[in-house]
Design a protein around this motif. Structure first.
Motif, PDB file in Angstrom:
ATOM      1  N   ASP A 460       0.963  -7.390   4.613  1.00 40.38           N
ATOM      2  CA  ASP A 460      -0.492  -8.480   5.714  1.00 40.38           C
ATOM      3  C   ASP A 460       0.040  -9.366   5.905  1.00 40.38           C
ATOM      4  N   VAL A 477       3.140   0.061   9.545  1.00 39.33           N
ATOM      5  CA  VAL A 477       1.880  -0.646   8.761  1.00 39.33           C
ATOM      6  C   VAL A 477       1.661  -1.790   7.959  1.00 39.33           C
ATOM      7  N   PHE A 478       0.728  -2.651   8.194  1.00 42.16           N
ATOM      8  CA  PHE A 478       0.781  -3.634   7.424  1.00 42.16           C
ATOM      9  C   PHE A 478      -0.131  -3.570   6.891  1.00 42.16           C
ATOM     10  N   ALA A 479      -0.376  -3.867   5.566  1.00 42.41           N
ATOM     11  CA  ALA A 479      -1.351  -3.811   3.834  1.00 42.41           C
ATOM     12  C   ALA A 479      -0.920  -4.714   3.324  1.00 42.41           C
ATOM     13  N   SER A 480      -1.796  -4.397   2.381  1.00 46.37           N
ATOM     14  CA  SER A 480      -1.923  -5.524   0.933  1.00 46.37           C
ATOM     15  C   SER A 480      -1.694  -4.391  -0.122  1.00 46.37           C
ATOM     16  N   ARG A 481      -1.534  -3.277   0.000  1.00 47.27           N
ATOM     17  CA  ARG A 481      -1.211  -2.147  -0.933  1.00 47.27           C
ATOM     18  C   ARG A 481      -0.297  -1.661  -0.349  1.00 47.27           C
TER      19      ARG A 481
ATOM     20  N   GLY B 560      -9.567  -4.211  -9.106  1.00 41.10           N
ATOM     21  CA  GLY B 560      -9.397  -2.273  -8.549  1.00 41.10           C
ATOM     22  C   GLY B 560      -9.985  -2.043  -7.292  1.00 41.10           C
ATOM     23  N   VAL B 561     -10.813  -3.038  -6.955  1.00 40.55           N
ATOM     24  CA  VAL B 561     -11.432  -2.704  -5.851  1.00 40.55           C
ATOM     25  C   VAL B 561     -10.343  -3.787  -4.773  1.00 40.55           C
ATOM     26  N   LEU B 562     -10.582  -4.840  -4.617  1.00 39.86           N
ATOM     27  CA  LEU B 562     -10.676  -6.032  -3.960  1.00 39.86           C
ATOM     28  C   LEU B 562      -8.933  -6.079  -4.798  1.00 39.86           C
ATOM     29  N   ASP B 563      -8.203  -6.760  -4.166  1.00 40.77           N
ATOM     30  CA  ASP B 563      -6.381  -7.835  -4.775  1.00 40.77           C
ATOM     31  C   ASP B 563      -6.742  -9.118  -4.987  1.00 40.77           C
ATOM     32  N   ARG B 575      -8.883 -10.655  -2.641  1.00 46.93           N
ATOM     33  CA  ARG B 575      -8.534 -10.830  -1.358  1.00 46.93           C
ATOM     34  C   ARG B 575      -9.283  -9.243  -1.045  1.00 46.93           C
ATOM     35  N   VAL B 576     -10.077  -9.051   0.143  1.00 40.16           N
ATOM     36  CA  VAL B 576     -10.115  -7.827   0.896  1.00 40.16           C
ATOM     37  C   VAL B 576      -9.116  -7.058   1.045  1.00 40.16           C
ATOM     38  N   PRO B 577      -8.670  -6.147   0.494  1.00 37.00           N
ATOM     39  CA  PRO B 577      -7.475  -4.979   0.702  1.00 37.00           C
ATOM     40  C   PRO B 577      -7.515  -5.205   2.351  1.00 37.00           C
ATOM     41  N   ALA B 578      -6.024  -5.609   3.137  1.00 35.69           N
ATOM     42  CA  ALA B 578      -5.901  -5.144   4.387  1.00 35.69           C
ATOM     43  C   ALA B 578      -5.170  -3.828   5.004  1.00 35.69           C
ATOM     44  N   PHE B 579      -5.118  -3.453   5.811  1.00 33.43           N
ATOM     45  CA  PHE B 579      -4.382  -1.812   6.591  1.00 33.43           C
ATOM     46  C   PHE B 579      -4.481  -1.726   7.619  1.00 33.43           C
TER      47      PHE B 579
END
Lengths: 549, 585
Positions: A460, A477-481, B560-563, B575-579
């Motif tokens: 992202d 998809v734009f994502a950080s994971r 594990g919850v946040l990046d 960082r709050v995960p983005a999707f």
């Protein structure tokens, strides 16, 4: 034929020849003007301000809200044109078409700037690399240069419209175009506002319709944006945050604008002095001076921003001042005493070239030579400057020295113009740009998705960079994971590789920039002599696919 | 120039103290306890350790000059510039000076100002409204004082005009013209800034008579004596030129100190506190009031007399008079605010005396010019005044001369730089790196969560509890991420939040503190994500402050919850995960 008629004939024929020569000159310069911009339109990479604004226009075209869609009228039309084709070319041709009206505007200004002054001003504008980029590419400021010129024509009273009602309609239209334009127009808009409000130099009814046009423009922008908005102000602010050019504004000034800005400021200074000494100014002169002053102030504020717009906003009014001044300088040069100058000037130029020749060698080697070379360069420079200075101080010969300045400025301007029009890919200005590598990356991604029915995943943090190269690619998809169904992953090269994915070999980048050749004087000289050898600095990304693909 | 306490600080730093002299000026608390053990004395090191140079090298020696009058703040511009203080009263200085210029210009004009003026020159009115309205926007305290200055300038001009036309000014016409000129400006000044007023809230809760010990005359002299003397003495020379008008204005000028004094009596009586008000002030307090009242009367009289003659010095005299009125007023009244309990008049003295500094500075500069010009021309200048005037001026210059090197370590300190984070690089490199990383990597609009400042500990039941009084103090760590990076954070230092927004905002302030603190406190992952979404947050900071405010197991793990976006030592940014599934066509 009467004797009188016989006597009158030769001057008549002479006049006809003169008119033809002028017309030819105007046509030639106009042709060069258009050709340069067409060159940029077909050759320039999508980069800098254009990349930001076309990305915004694309988002608008597909109905996605994005702060990069401001919009100016030009950007809104770009969004419409992107419905017809996803290429940048139609929008660029729209910009070129609008800019093509500039030679006509300059032609109308002959009464104010003088015939030669207007022609020289057009020549300067035609060769202005920044103007070429603005007029040949599809940034949100695509209409700004022609609108600025036409506003100036209108306020100078040079519009060929005699009917008051028609004139007011033109004013209203210009007001609308100004209010839907970009920050390039801000210095001129403020100048006009000040002239209308404080100086009362704009007729009341004209000022009212101009204001009404502006109001309509603001309403139009606000309707398009969905909230109250003045496009120029939003873009002025964005210019401080977004990368509209690879070099900083101060660097753009040195690389591209010095041949106009340096003599332009000198000419503006002379004009200001003359204006102050006679305690009154022609309307167009006062307008030009105030416009230049505000544009200069705006540039000073923006020196450290990655934007070429404040520099371009200054070169335009200065070119309009410099045109007539150069015309007078040519006249003075012509009338100068060339008895000594015809020897001293070539001598000075020769010494300067010798100094430059050694310096160019240094630039190629990227190192300054030994003491003897330095002494030689110093000697040549002293001799060159000394010869020019002696000539300048000699009674009657001084104006001849201007030919050296014309030669130097001309060389810099011409090389800059050709660089921007013929091979803009090698220029540091339209950066960061989105090259063929990025589009190739997109094609691979779409192909990979087609093969495995997974999704294209982009980190992202690369979302804004990916808008333009990944346009028209379906859902991304734009994502950080990385999600489980990822088929093709574009990831920052600085981050660890996502687990379970295979790295794709190759050099990938969504954008790239060209080195700004201002590390030192040698770097600059090297760029001057070998213009297309700047190092490309890609913003490298890593690419991964599912194992087995 | 600065506080006249600076020469005393300087002498004390070099061990040159005399209890009698320092006591007379109320500065005996600056004499080291090691030298003289008294009830109040300076508990820091004795003289040799207070300086090793010609200037005081003692840490923060430049600070006490702004705290001379007990329980108040007596900041002045030279101090503000040294502190690099970006509070509204400092940032508004250019606008205030512009307003004073506008007022002087309004006074000096010749034509009558009325609604017809707006019809003729509408732009001037609009620009004036923009400036007046901006005063509220920049520093609400300045709106009342400096719009009053402007209004008085307009009235004075119309009064002078009426007097010259009819011999005696018609009061009705004067009021009508002035009001019809000022009212449109006032309305426009509000209308133009309506979007700001919509969200504006203030801690001010009305005006009350001050009941308590007043300022010691010695303290007032140290803080304001220089400017008052300069304005007063030199304007007296100008006053001589208006000799014929003195008798006319002397009685009228009595109203200027008389009216507020009467109002103070009435308000104190109405609140049933007149007895206490008369007793608590004490002899020195009444003496101070008398001195200020005389100064106000004399300067107002001078201003009126000079205005009647359209003398250039009238504007300066009026500024000086208004400056004195503000000082006088801060002895009589106070604005009710969050400090009402312990320090009722702290802010009132602070803000009004700061305005008085500005007014008196302008007046004193004009006055000094008049005096010097008179001296050079050999008239209006008793020679004996040169020595005390020169001594006062030199004493006023001591503050910037000794405190600038004090703050900068004689310009030799490594942190003598315009980079306000340089100290952090030296003292807390991880926090510095954190600020720099956020600046470089977090988008400007992204909300960052940082500790609210409340201290948490385990309660008797083992549950997390806020430690009463354990919150963060007013220092650079309060709201550090917001101030160092410009990124929006949910809540700053609660002390300032209450002061700026008033007690009505208390509920929202606590809600935000709760929201932020529950991001850090132990919770399940779903609650964490819900809290972050409620806050609109994109990043969470875990640095020294957070580890200190949520010690041990009072802070949850974000792994594990946040990046994990950035890490250095024990400092992290999550960082709050983005999707997001985005359309591209």
């Amino acid at each position: 034929m009467t004797p009188d008629a016989e006597e009158a004939a030769p001057p008549g024929r002479e006049a006809a020849v003169n008119v033809s020569a002028e017309t030819l000159a105007w046509l030639a310069v106009a042709a060069v003007f258009v050709a340069f911009r067409l060159g940029a339109a077909f050759e320039a990479p999508v980069g800098g301000a254009e990349l930001v604004h076309l990305s915004g226009a694309w988002q608008a075209r597909i109905g996605v809200e994005d702060s990069r869609f401001v919009p100016t009228l030009f950007q809104a039309l770009s969004a419409l044109l992107l419905h017809a084709s996803s290429s940048e070319l139609p929008s660029r041709l729209l910009a070129v078409a609008a800019t093509t009206t500039v030679p006509l505007a300059l032609y109308l200004l002959r009464g104010r700037l003088g015939n030669a002054g207007a022609l020289l001003a057009l020549l300067l504008i035609a060769f202005d690399p920044l103007g070429i980029l603005l007029g040949g590419t599809a940034s949100a400021l695509g209409f700004d240069v022609p609108v600025a010129i036409w506003v100036f024509v209108a306020l100078s009273g040079a519009l060929p419209v005699s009917q008051r009602r028609a004139l007011l309609a033109v004013y209203a239209l210009l007001g609308l175009l100004v209010a839907t334009g970009g920050p390039f127009l801000l210095p001129l808009s403020l100048t006009v506002a000040a002239f209308a409000l404080f100086q009362r130099r704009v007729a009341r009814d004209a000022a009212v319709v101009l204001a009404a046009g502006c109001l309509a423009g603001v309403v139009l922008t606000s309707v398009l944006a969905g909230e109250p908005r003045v496009a120029a102000l939003v873009l002025f602010s964005a210019g401080f945050e977004q990368a509209w050019s690879g070099p900083l504004a101060g660097e753009v000034l040195i690389l591209y604008a010095l041949p106009i800005v340096a003599p332009g400021l000198a000419a503006a200074g002379l004009l200001a002095r003359n204006t102050l000494s006679r305690r009154s100014a022609d309307r167009h002169e006062a307008l030009l001076l105030a416009w230049s002053a505000l544009a200069g102030a705006s540039l000073l504020l923006s020196l450290t921003t990655h934007s070429f717009v404040p520099v371009a906003a200054l070169t335009l009014p200065l070119a309009l001042i410099l045109g007539p001044a150069a015309s007078r300088a040519f006249g003075a040069m012509w009338r100068a005493d060339w008895k000594v100058a015809r020897v001293a000037l070539p001598a000075s130029a020769a010494f300067a070239l010798l100094a430059l020749a050694v310096s160019f060698d240094w630039a190629r080697d990227q190192s300054i030579g030994g003491f003897s070379e330095k002494a030689r360069v110093a000697y040549f420079l002293v001799a060159a400057v000394g010869a020019a200075l002696a000539l300048f101080l000699r009674r009657g010969s001084g104006p001849a020295v201007a030919s050296l300045a014309f030669a130097l400025g001309g060389v810099l301007l011409v090389t800059g113009a050709f660089g921007m029009a013929v091979h803009p890919q090698g220029e540091p200005l339209p950066s960061p740009f989105c090259g063929a590598v990025a589009r190739d990356l997109r094609d691979r991604a779409v192909a990979a998705r087609g093969e495995s029915e997974g999704s294209i995943v982009i980190h992202d943090s690369l979302k804004d960079q990916a808008t333009w190269p990944f346009r028209d690619s379906g859902n991304v998809v734009f994502a950080s994971r990385v999600p489980i169904d990822a088929a093709f992953v574009v990831w920052p090269a600085t981050l660890p590789a996502p687990a379970g994915l295979k790295a794709v070999e190759g050099n990938f980048a969504l954008t790239a920039s060209l080195h700004t050749p201002l590390n030192d004087g040698l770097d600059y000289l090297h760029w001057l002599i070998q213009r297309n050898t700047l190092a490309i600095r890609p913003a490298t990304v890593a690419v991964y696919t599912r194992q087995g693909q | 120039m600065g506080s006249l306490s600076a020469p005393f600080e300087w002498a004390a730093a070099h061990g040159q103290t005399n209890e009698g002299v320092y006591g007379a000026f109320g500065l005996d608390y600056r004499i080291s306890c090691e030298l003289e053990q008294r009830e109040t004395c300076y508990s820091g090191a004795a003289a040799p350790a207070r300086t090793s140079e010609w200037y005081p090298t003692e840490f923060w020696n430049w600070w006490p000059g702004s705290r001379v009058i007990p329980n108040t703040i007596t900041e002045f511009p030279a101090f503000s510039f040294l502190l690099g203080d970006l509070h509204p009263h400092v940032m508004a200085l250019p606008l205030v000076l512009l307003m004073l210029g506008l007022s002087a210009s309004a006074f000096r004009g010749r034509s009558r100002l009325s609604w017809r003026t707006h019809r003729r020159m509408s732009i001037e009115g609009i620009v004036t409204a923009v400036i007046v309205g901006a005063l509220a926007f920049m520093n609400a305290w300045d709106l009342l004082s400096f719009s009053l200055v402007f209004a008085l300038a307009v009235v004075a001009r119309n009064w002078r005009r009426s007097a010259s036309e009819r011999g005696r000014p018609g009061m009705m016409a004067l009021a009508k013209d002035s009001a019809s000129y000022l009212l449109p400006i006032a309305v426009l000044a509000v209308v133009l800034y309506l979007p700001w007023y919509r969200d504006f809230s203030s801690q001010a809760g009305g005006i009350r008579p001050y009941i308590g010990r007043g300022t010691l005359p010695a303290h007032a002299f140290l803080q304001f004596g220089l400017l008052l003397c300069a304005a007063g003495l030199a304007l007296t020379f100008a006053f001589r030129e208006a000799r014929s008008k003195r008798a006319d204005v002397a009685a009228a000028a009595l109203l200027v100190p008389g009216a507020p004094l009467l109002a103070w009596f009435v308000m104190a009586y109405a609140r049933g506190e007149l007895g206490a008000a008369l007793d608590d002030r004490g002899t020195s307090g009444w003496l101070m009031l008398a001195i200020y009242a005389v100064a106000v009367w004399a300067l107002s009289g001078a201003a009126l007399a000079l205005a009647a003659r359209r003398n250039t010095a009238a504007v300066a005299a009026a500024f000086a008079a208004l400056g004195a009125v503000l000082l006088f007023g801060s002895e009589l009244f106070f604005i009710v605010d969050g400090f009402e309990g312990n320090l009722p008049r702290m802010n009132t003295v602070f803000k009004l005396s700061y305005q008085a500094w500005t007014l008196l500075s302008v007046a004193a500069a004009v006055a000094a010019t008049i005096a010097l010009r008179g001296a050079l021309r050999g008239r209006n200048a008793p020679g004996w005044l040169a020595a005390p005037a020169g001594a006062l001026a030199l004493a006023g210059l001591v503050y910037p001369i000794i405190e600038l090197p004090n703050m900068t370590g004689g310009f030799n300190r490594e942190t003598t730089t315009s980079d306000s984070l340089a100290f952090l690089l030296q003292n807390e490199p991880e926090e510095y790196a954190l600020a720099r990383w956020i600046n470089a990597n977090v988008p400007p609009g992204a909300v960052v969560i940082e500790a609210s400042g409340r201290q948490w500990a385990h309660g008797a039941d083992g549950q997390p509890r806020v430690v009463p009084g354990g919150g963060i103090d007013y220092n650079t760590a309060a709201g550090r991420i917001g101030s160092r990076t410009g990124r929006p954070t949910l809540i700053g230092w609660d002390g300032h939040e209450v002061q700026w927004r008033g007690s009505a905002a208390g509920v929202e302030i606590v809600r935000r503190q709760e929201l932020v603190d529950h991001v850090y406190l132990p919770s399940d992952d779903a609650s964490l994500i819900t809290n972050l979404r409620t806050a609109g947050a994109a990043y969470v900071v875990v640095g020294r402050q957070e580890l200190q405010r949520f010690p041990g197991d009072l802070m949850r793990s974000f792994d594990g919850v946040l990046d994990l976006a950035w890490e250095q030592g024990s400092t992290r940014v999550y960082r709050v995960p983005a999707f997001e599934i985005a359309r591209t066509s």
